[in-house]
Structure formats: C-alpha cells, structure tokens
Design an enzyme around this catalytic site. Structure first.
Site, PDB file in Angstrom:
ATOM      1  NE  ARG A  79      -0.395  10.892  26.932  1.00  0.00           N
ATOM      2  CZ  ARG A  79      -0.237  11.551  25.786  1.00  0.00           C
ATOM      3  NH1 ARG A  79      -0.629  11.037  24.640  1.00  0.00           N
ATOM      4  NH2 ARG A  79       0.324  12.733  25.788  1.00  0.00           N
ATOM      5  NE  ARG A  88      -3.547  11.951  34.218  1.00  0.00           N
ATOM      6  CZ  ARG A  88      -2.592  12.079  33.287  1.00  0.00           C
ATOM      7  NH1 ARG A  88      -2.893  11.989  32.004  1.00  0.00           N
ATOM      8  NH2 ARG A  88      -1.348  12.311  33.639  1.00  0.00           N
ATOM      9  CB  ALA A 141      -4.272  18.981  27.653  1.00  0.00           C
ATOM     10  CG  ASP A 180      -0.966  18.519  30.664  1.00  0.00           C
ATOM     11  OD1 ASP A 180       0.210  18.425  30.280  1.00  0.00           O
ATOM     12  OD2 ASP A 180      -1.821  17.633  30.488  1.00  0.00           O
ATOM     13  CD  GLN A 227       3.647   9.887  28.951  1.00  0.00           C
ATOM     14  OE1 GLN A 227       4.831   9.698  29.234  1.00  0.00           O
ATOM     15  NE2 GLN A 227       2.751  10.166  29.880  1.00  0.00           N
ATOM     16  CG  ASN A 282       3.793  19.998  28.648  1.00  0.00           C
ATOM     17  OD1 ASN A 282       2.689  19.511  28.381  1.00  0.00           O
ATOM     18  ND2 ASN A 282       4.863  19.688  27.952  1.00  0.00           N
ATOM     19  CE  LYS A 283       3.594  13.652  31.399  1.00  0.00           C
ATOM     20  NZ  LYS A 283       2.901  13.039  32.574  1.00  0.00           N
TER      21      LYS A 283
HETATM   22  C1  LIG Z   1      -1.345  18.266  23.336  1.00  0.00           C
HETATM   23  S1  LIG Z   1      -1.008  17.420  24.741  1.00  0.00           S
HETATM   24  C2  LIG Z   1      -0.167  18.479  25.875  1.00  0.00           C
HETATM   25  C3  LIG Z   1       0.063  17.812  27.166  1.00  0.00           C
HETATM   26  O1  LIG Z   1      -1.131  17.229  27.616  1.00  0.00           O
HETATM   27  C4  LIG Z   1       1.185  16.765  27.060  1.00  0.00           C
HETATM   28  O2  LIG Z   1       2.373  17.409  26.712  1.00  0.00           O
HETATM   29  C5  LIG Z   1       1.327  16.076  28.386  1.00  0.00           C
HETATM   30  O3  LIG Z   1       2.018  16.534  29.259  1.00  0.00           O
HETATM   31  C6  LIG Z   1       0.508  14.872  28.601  1.00  0.00           C
HETATM   32  O4  LIG Z   1       0.751  14.224  29.811  1.00  0.00           O
HETATM   33  P1  LIG Z   1       0.045  12.821  30.074  1.00  0.00           P
HETATM   34  O5  LIG Z   1       0.435  12.472  31.471  1.00  0.00           O
HETATM   35  O6  LIG Z   1       0.577  11.880  29.051  1.00  0.00           O
HETATM   36  O7  LIG Z   1      -1.445  13.052  29.935  1.00  0.00           O
END
Ligand SMILES: CSC[C@@H](O)[C@@H](O)C(=O)COP(=O)(O)O
Length: 327
Positions: free
Chosen positions: A44, A79, A46, A223, A182, A233-234
């Site tokens: 997981r 995804r 990006a 993302d 995370q 983003n998350k």
């Molecule tokens: C450098 S990673 C940046 C994003 O991918 C990260 O902040 C994020 O939101 C990841 O979400 P996830 O659901 O864990 O894949």
C-alpha cells in the site's frame, strides 16, 4: 530492504498487515495474487502501488497471452484512488513491443528511480521548511508515507529523515490513522527503527496538537494531486489542513511527480475508495458497534488547493495556496 522487489522471476513484498508484529515477506507469482495483496493492503501507499503496478505488468506479460487484457484491467482497478498504480502499469507497458524482458527492465527502472526521487524530494522539503522555520522543527504527519509506502526511503518521512540527518528535527507527532492504523503500526515502527523521537496521538487529536503549538508544520504524502493542486490523501488529512491554516503553520505535501494527475482538473473528480464497513465495525475480531449499525468507510479525503501551502516533488516546489498549479 526494499518494500517491494523482483527476485528469481517473481515479486517479493513485505506484508504490511503483519507489522509491527514482524517483518514477513510474501512471494507473488501471478497478477491474481498481486491484486489480492493490493486489496488487503499487504502492499500500500501510492509510490509502492506504482512499483506494484509496474512489476505486475511484468508478471502479466510473462503469463498466458490470452489473459493479458483481463489481468491488466484487474491490476489497474485493484484500488482506485492512488494514480500511481495505473501509472506504473502504463510505464512498464511502454516497452511491450520489445517483449517481456524489456517490460521487466522498465519496471525495474521504476523501482530504482523511487529511492532517487524520494531522497531528492525529501531534501527539497526539508530545505523548504528550514528556510522558513527557525531552530528545531516539530512535524505532524498522518497515515504512512515512509519507506513502506514506497520502494524505499519515503516521501513525507523522507522530509523527516532529511531534517533528522541535518540535526534540525525536534519531534514527530503521528496520527494513529483509523481504521487500519497505518500511523500507529507502520509510521511509528519506521520512526522507532530510525531513532526518530515521536509521539502517537488519536486522529481526532491532530488539530489539537497544532492548536497547542506542539508542531511547526504538517507534512503528509498524497495518493493523487489534481491539476489545480487539490490533494487526495488518507481520510483525516483534510481536518489537519484546516487546523494548520487556523494555527498558521505550513501544510506541506511531499510526493513524486508520478502522483500528479494532469488528467484530473480538481479533487471532486477523483474516485475515492470506499472500503468494507467491517474495518470500522470490528475491532480485533470483536464488534465495536451494535449489530445492524451501518458504516461508511471512506478511505481518502480531498484537501482543497487553497489549504495546501506547498507541494514538493523531486523536480520542483508548487505553492497551490498562492494560486500556483501543479499541472
Ligand atoms: C507516500 S504514500 C502517500 C499516500 O499513499 C499515503 O499517505 C496514504 O494515504 C496511503 O493510504 P493506504 O490506504 O494505506 O494505501
């Protein structure tokens, strides 16, 4: 150790669902297995999804040609929100006409570039902060944008690592990042191994950390970044951006150029992943809400460009809040 790599004709990746309990490697021998690994978040983040897309394309072109279109479509759709996944697939397929070895070589280039880009954007982000902030810098971050979210080094945590290396880092506040933790499981694990002083807070405490002046800047990954500078983003990133604006601290986004999506004019056009409600309704296998409760498990949010002080990539700094557009 890379988060995801190619070894002896297959993909190997660190199963992130097993952290912080232990570092467990998983071998992936087919696109079908890779899609499952992506969907259960074994891999997981990006940039790591970009590498997975590229290596997955290499796997696909080595398998039965009759399955190729179906496999590539399943991989791209595993995804929806991080643009890097489809970007990685397309990047590796640029050399499809030259055959499977060329596709693999292109995928391996994606992996090699990841560390180079992350070190570069991390240094640029640290410079951007130290030019504006005096003394030691305390950072608030969200989710995991470290080496585990990439092939190596990290984006937001790349900035943190550069600050730490320069002796300019005071502390990192880490949001636990509900529902899959995370921040608690992955970011705190990485910072522990790096010897970086950090403190875990519940997501809802993030704005209070900023309001109390405990952090001098918010630094997060992305993302997808829309052409106008909206940052996806998350879930939980947007409240931090609002709180940062209120507290008068910079909101910095660290991401590679591959996360900028010029085809999307603004954040409202991005497909935001909605995950299984069970991730909210169950806690360690037992119910956290009464049976029959509905859950809306929105996995990402959109931070409007006017709240984004700066975006740093391996090539440049863009200031969306001043009206600068990344694409
Ligand atoms: C450098 S990673 C940046 C994003 O991918 C990260 O902040 C994020 O939101 C990841 O979400 P996830 O659901 O864990 O894949």
């Amino acid at each position: 150790m890379r988060t995801i790599d190619w070894r002896d004709g297959h993909i190997v990746l660190i199963d992130q669902t097993r952290l912080p309990g232990g570092v467990v490697e998983v071998a992936i021998n087919s696109v079908e297995e890779l899609v499952i690994a992506i969907q259960r978040l074994a891999v997981r983040g990006a940039p790591a999804l970009g590498a997975a897309g590229a290596l997955g394309a290499a796997l696909a072109v080595r398998a039965d040609p009759a399955r190729l279109d179906r496999d590539l479509a399943a991989l791209r759709a595993a995804r929806p929100t991080a643009v890097n996944l489809a970007w990685g697939v397309d990047r590796a397929l640029r050399r499809l006409a030259e055959g499977p070895d060329a596709v693999l070589a292109e995928a391996l280039d994606v992996l090699a570039e990841d560390g180079v880009h992350n070190r570069s954007l991390g240094e640029r982000g640290a410079r951007w902060l130290t030019e504006r902030l005096e003394g030691l810098v305390a950072v608030q971050t969200h989710c995991n944008a470290g080496s585990l979210a990439c092939v190596e080094w990290g984006t937001a945590l790349g900035v943190v690592r550069s600050l730490h290396g320069q002796g300019r880092l005071r502390h990192v506040y880490v949001d636990e990042t509900r529902p899959l933790l995370q921040g608690a499981r992955l970011t705190a694990w990485e910072l522990t191994h790096l010897g970086v002083p950090h403190t875990l807070v519940v997501d809802a405490a993030g704005p209070t950390v900023l309001a109390r002046g405990l952090a001098d800047a918010v630094v997060v990954g992305a993302d997808r970044i829309a052409a106008n500078g909206d940052v996806i983003n998350k879930i939980g990133t947007y409240p931090l951006a609002l709180a940062a604006a209120r507290a008068g601290v910079p909101f910095l986004v660290a991401a590679p150029e591959s996360t900028v999506d010029p085809s999307v004019p603004s954040g409202d056009k991005v497909d935001i992943e909605v995950r299984d409600g069970a991730e909210l309704l169950l806690w360690g296998g037992s119910r956290s809400a009464p049976s029959g409760t509905q859950a809306l498990n929105v996995a990402f949010d959109v931070t409007p460009a006017d709240l984004v002080t700066a975006i740093v990539t391996e090539d440049r700094v863009v200031h969306p809040a001043r009206g600068e557009r990344p694409a």
